[in-house]
Each structure stands twice: as structure tokens, then as C-alpha cells.
Design an enzyme around this catalytic site. Structure first.
Site, PDB file in Angstrom:
ATOM      1  N   ARG A 164     -25.471  -3.395 -22.262  1.00 42.86           N
ATOM      2  CA  ARG A 164     -26.243  -2.167 -22.544  1.00 42.86           C
ATOM      3  C   ARG A 164     -26.397  -1.306 -21.282  1.00 42.86           C
ATOM      4  O   ARG A 164     -27.441  -0.691 -21.049  1.00 42.86           O
ATOM      5  CB  ARG A 164     -27.627  -2.493 -23.119  1.00 42.86           C
ATOM      6  CG  ARG A 164     -27.612  -3.263 -24.406  1.00 42.86           C
ATOM      7  CD  ARG A 164     -27.031  -2.417 -25.545  1.00 42.86           C
ATOM      8  NE  ARG A 164     -27.128  -3.121 -26.796  1.00 42.86           N
ATOM      9  CZ  ARG A 164     -26.156  -3.898 -27.310  1.00 42.86           C
ATOM     10  NH1 ARG A 164     -25.017  -4.044 -26.659  1.00 42.86           N
ATOM     11  NH2 ARG A 164     -26.312  -4.494 -28.470  1.00 42.86           N
TER      12      ARG A 164
ATOM     13  N   SER B 286     -32.370  -1.288 -32.267  1.00 46.93           N
ATOM     14  CA  SER B 286     -33.132  -2.173 -31.367  1.00 46.93           C
ATOM     15  C   SER B 286     -33.936  -1.325 -30.391  1.00 46.93           C
ATOM     16  O   SER B 286     -33.363  -0.524 -29.662  1.00 46.93           O
ATOM     17  CB  SER B 286     -32.189  -3.053 -30.547  1.00 46.93           C
ATOM     18  OG  SER B 286     -31.317  -3.720 -31.399  1.00 46.93           O
TER      19      SER B 286
ATOM     20  N   GLU C 284     -34.807  -0.111 -24.854  1.00 50.68           N
ATOM     21  CA  GLU C 284     -33.380   0.251 -24.884  1.00 50.68           C
ATOM     22  C   GLU C 284     -33.165   1.766 -24.941  1.00 50.68           C
ATOM     23  O   GLU C 284     -32.461   2.313 -24.090  1.00 50.68           O
ATOM     24  CB  GLU C 284     -32.684  -0.451 -26.057  1.00 50.68           C
ATOM     25  CG  GLU C 284     -31.191  -0.224 -26.030  1.00 50.68           C
ATOM     26  CD  GLU C 284     -30.470  -0.735 -27.274  1.00 50.68           C
ATOM     27  OE1 GLU C 284     -30.426  -1.950 -27.479  1.00 50.68           O
ATOM     28  OE2 GLU C 284     -29.957   0.109 -28.026  1.00 50.68           O
TER      29      GLU C 284
HETATM   30  C1  LIG Z   1     -30.023   1.860 -37.004  1.00 47.07           C
HETATM   31  C2  LIG Z   1     -29.434   1.777 -35.608  1.00 47.07           C
HETATM   32  C3  LIG Z   1     -28.623   0.724 -35.275  1.00 47.07           C
HETATM   33  C4  LIG Z   1     -28.044   0.632 -33.995  1.00 47.07           C
HETATM   34  N1  LIG Z   1     -27.242  -0.427 -33.698  1.00 47.07           N
HETATM   35  C5  LIG Z   1     -26.678  -0.532 -32.470  1.00 47.07           C
HETATM   36  C6  LIG Z   1     -25.839  -1.636 -32.159  1.00 47.07           C
HETATM   37  O1  LIG Z   1     -25.575  -2.512 -32.978  1.00 47.07           O
HETATM   38  N2  LIG Z   1     -25.311  -1.706 -30.910  1.00 47.07           N
HETATM   39  C7  LIG Z   1     -25.551  -0.738 -29.971  1.00 47.07           C
HETATM   40  O2  LIG Z   1     -25.021  -0.867 -28.859  1.00 47.07           O
HETATM   41  N3  LIG Z   1     -26.338   0.323 -30.245  1.00 47.07           N
HETATM   42  C8  LIG Z   1     -26.916   0.444 -31.472  1.00 47.07           C
HETATM   43  N4  LIG Z   1     -27.728   1.512 -31.751  1.00 47.07           N
HETATM   44  C9  LIG Z   1     -28.014   2.504 -30.703  1.00 47.07           C
HETATM   45  C10 LIG Z   1     -27.138   3.769 -30.785  1.00 47.07           C
HETATM   46  O3  LIG Z   1     -26.558   3.917 -32.039  1.00 47.07           O
HETATM   47  C11 LIG Z   1     -26.021   3.767 -29.736  1.00 47.07           C
HETATM   48  O4  LIG Z   1     -26.553   3.650 -28.456  1.00 47.07           O
HETATM   49  C12 LIG Z   1     -25.170   5.055 -29.783  1.00 47.07           C
HETATM   50  O5  LIG Z   1     -24.066   4.935 -28.918  1.00 47.07           O
HETATM   51  C13 LIG Z   1     -25.967   6.313 -29.425  1.00 47.07           C
HETATM   52  O6  LIG Z   1     -25.139   7.423 -29.751  1.00 47.07           O
HETATM   53  P1  LIG Z   1     -25.727   8.877 -29.923  1.00 47.07           P
HETATM   54  O7  LIG Z   1     -24.570   9.801 -30.091  1.00 47.07           O
HETATM   55  O8  LIG Z   1     -26.747   8.908 -30.995  1.00 47.07           O
HETATM   56  O9  LIG Z   1     -26.385   9.110 -28.507  1.00 47.07           O
HETATM   57  P2  LIG Z   1     -27.753   9.859 -28.145  1.00 47.07           P
HETATM   58  O10 LIG Z   1     -28.892   9.069 -28.673  1.00 47.07           O
HETATM   59  O11 LIG Z   1     -27.694  11.283 -28.519  1.00 47.07           O
HETATM   60  O12 LIG Z   1     -27.722   9.709 -26.561  1.00 47.07           O
HETATM   61  C14 LIG Z   1     -27.834   8.444 -25.941  1.00 47.07           C
HETATM   62  C15 LIG Z   1     -27.638   8.628 -24.426  1.00 47.07           C
HETATM   63  O13 LIG Z   1     -26.302   9.043 -24.175  1.00 47.07           O
HETATM   64  C16 LIG Z   1     -26.280  10.319 -23.520  1.00 47.07           C
HETATM   65  N5  LIG Z   1     -25.125  11.043 -24.076  1.00 47.07           N
HETATM   66  C17 LIG Z   1     -24.848  11.253 -25.391  1.00 47.07           C
HETATM   67  N6  LIG Z   1     -23.658  11.882 -25.515  1.00 47.07           N
HETATM   68  C18 LIG Z   1     -23.187  12.062 -24.259  1.00 47.07           C
HETATM   69  C19 LIG Z   1     -22.004  12.675 -23.711  1.00 47.07           C
HETATM   70  N7  LIG Z   1     -21.066  13.219 -24.491  1.00 47.07           N
HETATM   71  N8  LIG Z   1     -21.864  12.701 -22.361  1.00 47.07           N
HETATM   72  C20 LIG Z   1     -22.810  12.169 -21.543  1.00 47.07           C
HETATM   73  N9  LIG Z   1     -23.935  11.593 -21.997  1.00 47.07           N
HETATM   74  C21 LIG Z   1     -24.122  11.529 -23.341  1.00 47.07           C
HETATM   75  C22 LIG Z   1     -27.615  10.962 -23.830  1.00 47.07           C
HETATM   76  O14 LIG Z   1     -27.975  11.891 -22.848  1.00 47.07           O
HETATM   77  C23 LIG Z   1     -28.512   9.729 -23.851  1.00 47.07           C
HETATM   78  O15 LIG Z   1     -28.879   9.353 -22.538  1.00 47.07           O
HETATM   79  C24 LIG Z   1     -28.305   1.636 -33.036  1.00 47.07           C
HETATM   80  C25 LIG Z   1     -29.116   2.732 -33.396  1.00 47.07           C
HETATM   81  C26 LIG Z   1     -29.666   2.806 -34.664  1.00 47.07           C
HETATM   82  C27 LIG Z   1     -30.511   3.988 -35.032  1.00 47.07           C
END
Ligand SMILES: Cc1cc2nc3c(=O)[nH]c(=O)nc-3n(C[C@H](O)[C@H](O)[C@H](O)COP(=O)(O)OP(=O)(O)OC[C@H]3O[C@@H](n4cnc5c(N)ncnc54)[C@H](O)[C@@H]3O)c2cc1C
Length: 342
Positions: free
Chosen positions: A169, A239, A335
């Protein structure tokens, strides 16, 4: 200058752009369709001295009521496949593609490597940030390179996997490069030869006889749907806490008191504990206070029943951290990050 302002929108409501459904307003929102747009957005932020927030699907980011400066979305929406040596298939994918759509597109082609990562919400651009992982697989296993635009020089750079310093992570994007770069594209290498990874949890019991990538994908989706609340029904960020890593001696002490405690020894001698189990043992599964609660089936997930704000969520999470610390002397780490936080 007129062209630069063509995609700049002021006072944009982001309450539907984060899976915790926290009320939030972006002072300025910039939607970039390609690398050039990303560069222009960053130039504008630099000229104005604005803070930068990069927003993907908002599934791992906690939003305050107002985000000052520029919120930038990298909406680059392209996927290209090409054959490599032997069984290798290279995938080049834009940051704006939905992660689950990418997994679906690969599984449809019977490509192996990311089928265990089905149904993780969010976009491709965020996947390396915390090295997304599930069911024994992490993006680190298939990632070749990350392309990004750096706010400091306005230029595109390509980092290979080693330079991304991916860990549990964790990555360089959460540390030295936090809030400095916008990821625009990823390069992955998948395999056309079957490479099932079924050793984690109950996955093998759910996969049928053919054991195709589609079957593994379907099994992962079924397990996840059973276990995790869908944010569109009950807002959450998955999480909420990382599984804590403790020293071998602390794990032994805890195991003598709690012999049933799940524990996973790591290569470096530390032991990973299950944060959900620790919370559950404090009697907090299903606990609710005001707008926020601990999910009644998965103690690792905090949910938002509506009407709450970030400060209340953080106070609620703090009570859980305190309860776990009081019982086990283990400190849980959050997280999802708050905007602006490293
Ligand atoms: C129901 C649920 C289940 C999940 N299960 C998992 C799992 O099994 N495993 C896991 O690892 N995670 C899990 N997650 C967490 C999440 O889905 C991941 O971390 C995912 O990669 C976040 O993507 P996002 O586009 O929503 O990022 P955001 O939430 O929009 O951003 C997350 C971070 O990344 C940065 N960011 C986003 N895009 C960029 C970019 N293009 N360039 C630079 N920085 C950027 C943001 O500034 C922020 O710091 C889960 C979340 C939910 C809601």
C-alpha cells in the site's frame, strides 16, 4: 490564454465524485484529456501559486468541505495491446480508464495477470499510488512503467517499476512525489499463458473446472460482492485501515494472550495482523455514531450513512484507533489519504 481556460470550472461540487460521499467543493476543477492538457493545468497552477489536488475516482481520498486551488482529473481514456516476446502481451493504458474496465478488457482477451484485482474501484492512474492489491496479487507484479507529468518542470517522464518503489500500500508517489506529479499512462505486461494465482483465501474453492481467466475474474467479483458494501448503496472507501505490521516479539506476546489472532509472518521478520479482526475483537463491528459507522459484516470498512463531514469521520476513526490501541497496543494507520496529506 482563452484556450487554457476552456476546461477550467470554478466551484465544482465533488460530493458525487468521492465514494465516501463527503460534501466537497473544488475551487477550480481542470479536466485534462491528454498530456498537453495536464501540462497546461499544471502551468496554470504554478502561475497562480495554487495548491494541486489530483483526483481519480475518489475511492481512496477523503475530501474536505472545500478544496482550495486546482483539482485536476487526468481523463486520458485509451487502451492499446501489443504482443511481446513469447507469451507476453504489453498493455499501454491511460490514467482515466476505470480500473475494473481495464481488468474486464484484459480478461475478455484471456490475458492473465490482473484478474484477481477485479472490482477494485477507481481509475488506472491511481493504481500505482498505493500499489493496489487483492487476493495475493499487486499491480507491482505486472507494472513495467509509469508515465507522468511533473509539476516542477512541466515535462513528461517515464519511471520504470523499480523507480516507483512499490511496497505494501505504498510507493514513491505517496512520499517524495506526493502532490508533485500527475500520472498519465501505465505500461503493464500480462501473459497469454494461464498463470492462475489461487493460493489466497477461499479463491480456489470458487473457481470452476475450466479455471479460465474469466472464471477467476467471476469468482473474485462474487466474493467481493458478498463481502464488501457497494459504495453506490452505502458510501465507503473500502479498507479504512492498513493491516498493521508488528515485530515478531510483539506478535508472540499478542499470540500468547489471543491464540486465535490471525497473523501472517513476513519475509523481513515482521508479522502482519488483520486490522478487521482487531476492530471486531473490540466489539466495534456494526458500531455507529452519528453519520458514520463500522460496517456490520466487514469491520475494516467505515461507512457513511449520510449528512456527515470529514472532521466527524476522522473523529469517529480516531475512536476506533484508540480502542484497538487500548486492547492490543497496536496502532492502526489510515489507508485513504486526506487531500493535501502525504
Ligand atoms: C469498496 C472499495 C474496495 C476497495 N478495495 C481495494 C482493494 O481490494 N485493494 C486496494 O488496493 N484498494 C482498494 N480500494 C481502494 C481504492 O479503490 C484504490 O486505492 C484505487 O486505486 C483508488 O483509485 P481512485 O481513482 O479512486 O483514486 P483517488 O481516490 O481519486 O486518489 C487516490 C490517491 O491517488 C492520487 N491520484 C489519483 N489519480 C492520480 C493520478 N493520475 N496521478 C497522480 N496521483 C493520482 C490522489 O491524489 C490520491 O492521493 C477499495 C476502495 C473501495 C471504495
Amino acid at each position: 490564454m482563452r484556450e487554457v481556460f476552456s476546461t477550467l470550472e470554478a466551484d465544482q461540487d465533488l460530493s458525487h465524485a468521492n465514494t465516501m460521499a463527503l460534501p466537497s467543493l473544488a475551487e477550480y476543477l481542470w479536466r485534462a484529456r491528454n498530456e498537453r492538457d495536464v501540462g497546461q493545468g499544471l502551468q496554470l497552477a504554478n502561475e497562480r501559486g495554487w495548491d494541486l489536488t489530483v483526483l481519480g475516482g475518489g475511492s481512496n481520498l477523503l475530501l474536505p468541505r472545500r478544496i482550495g486551488g486546482l483539482t485536476l482529473c487526468a481523463d486520458i481514456d485509451e487502451i492499446a495491446f501489443s504482443s511481446g516476446a513469447g507469451d507476453a502481451v504489453h498493455v499501454e493504458v491511460g490514467a482515466g480508464v476505470g480500473w475494473h474496465s481495464l481488468v474486464e478488457a484484459c480478461v475478455e482477451r484471456e490475458l492473465w495477470g490482473i484478474e484477481n484485482l477485479a472490482l477494485i474501484p477507481g481509475r488506472v492512474g491511481a493504481a500505482p499510488i498505493q500499489n493496489i492489491g487483492a487476493y495475493g496479487v499487486e499491480i507491482a507484479d505486472v507494472l513495467d512503467w509509469v508515465e507522468l507529468v511533473d509539476r516542477r518542470d512541466g515535462k513528461s517522464h517515464r519511471l520504470d517499476r523499480e523507480a516507483c518503489e512499490l511496497g505494501y500500500r505504498d510507493s514513491i508517489f505517496k512520499r517524495e512525489l506526493a502532490n508533485q506529479v500527475v500520472i498519465t499512462r501505465l505500461g503493464l505486461t500480462l501473459s497469454s499463458r494461464p498463470r492462475p494465482r489461487l493460493d489466497y483465501g477461499a479463491l480456489s474453492q470458487h473457481v470452476g473446472v475450466s479455471g479460465s481467466a474469466r472464471e477467476v475474474f467471476a469468482a473474485v467479483c462474487a466474493i467481493r460482492r458478498e463481502k464488501l458494501p457497494d459504495p453506490s448503496d452505502l458510501p465507503n472507501t473500502g479498507s479504512f485501515f492498513k493491516n498493521p505490521l508488528v515485530s515478531g516479539s510483539q506478535a508472540s506476546r499478542l499470540l500468547s494472550e489471543f491464540p486465535a489472532m490471525p497473523h501472517y509472518p513476513q519475509a523481513d521478520g515482521r508479522v502482519k495482523l488483520a486490522a478487521g479482526w482487531l476492530i471486531d475483537q473490540c466489539g466495534l463491528k456494526g458500531y455507529r455514531q452519528g453519520a458514520f459507522g463500522v460496517h456490520d459484516r466487514q469491520a475494516l470498512v467505515l461507512v457513511h450513512f449520510g449528512g456527515g463531514v470529514l472532521a466527524e469521520l476522522l473523529a469517529f476513526a480516531g475512536r476506533i484507533v484508540d480502542a484497538v490501541h487500548a486492547r492490543f497496543a497496536v496502532t492502526l494507520e489510515r489507508e485513504p489519504r486526506c487531500v493535501g496529506e502525504r
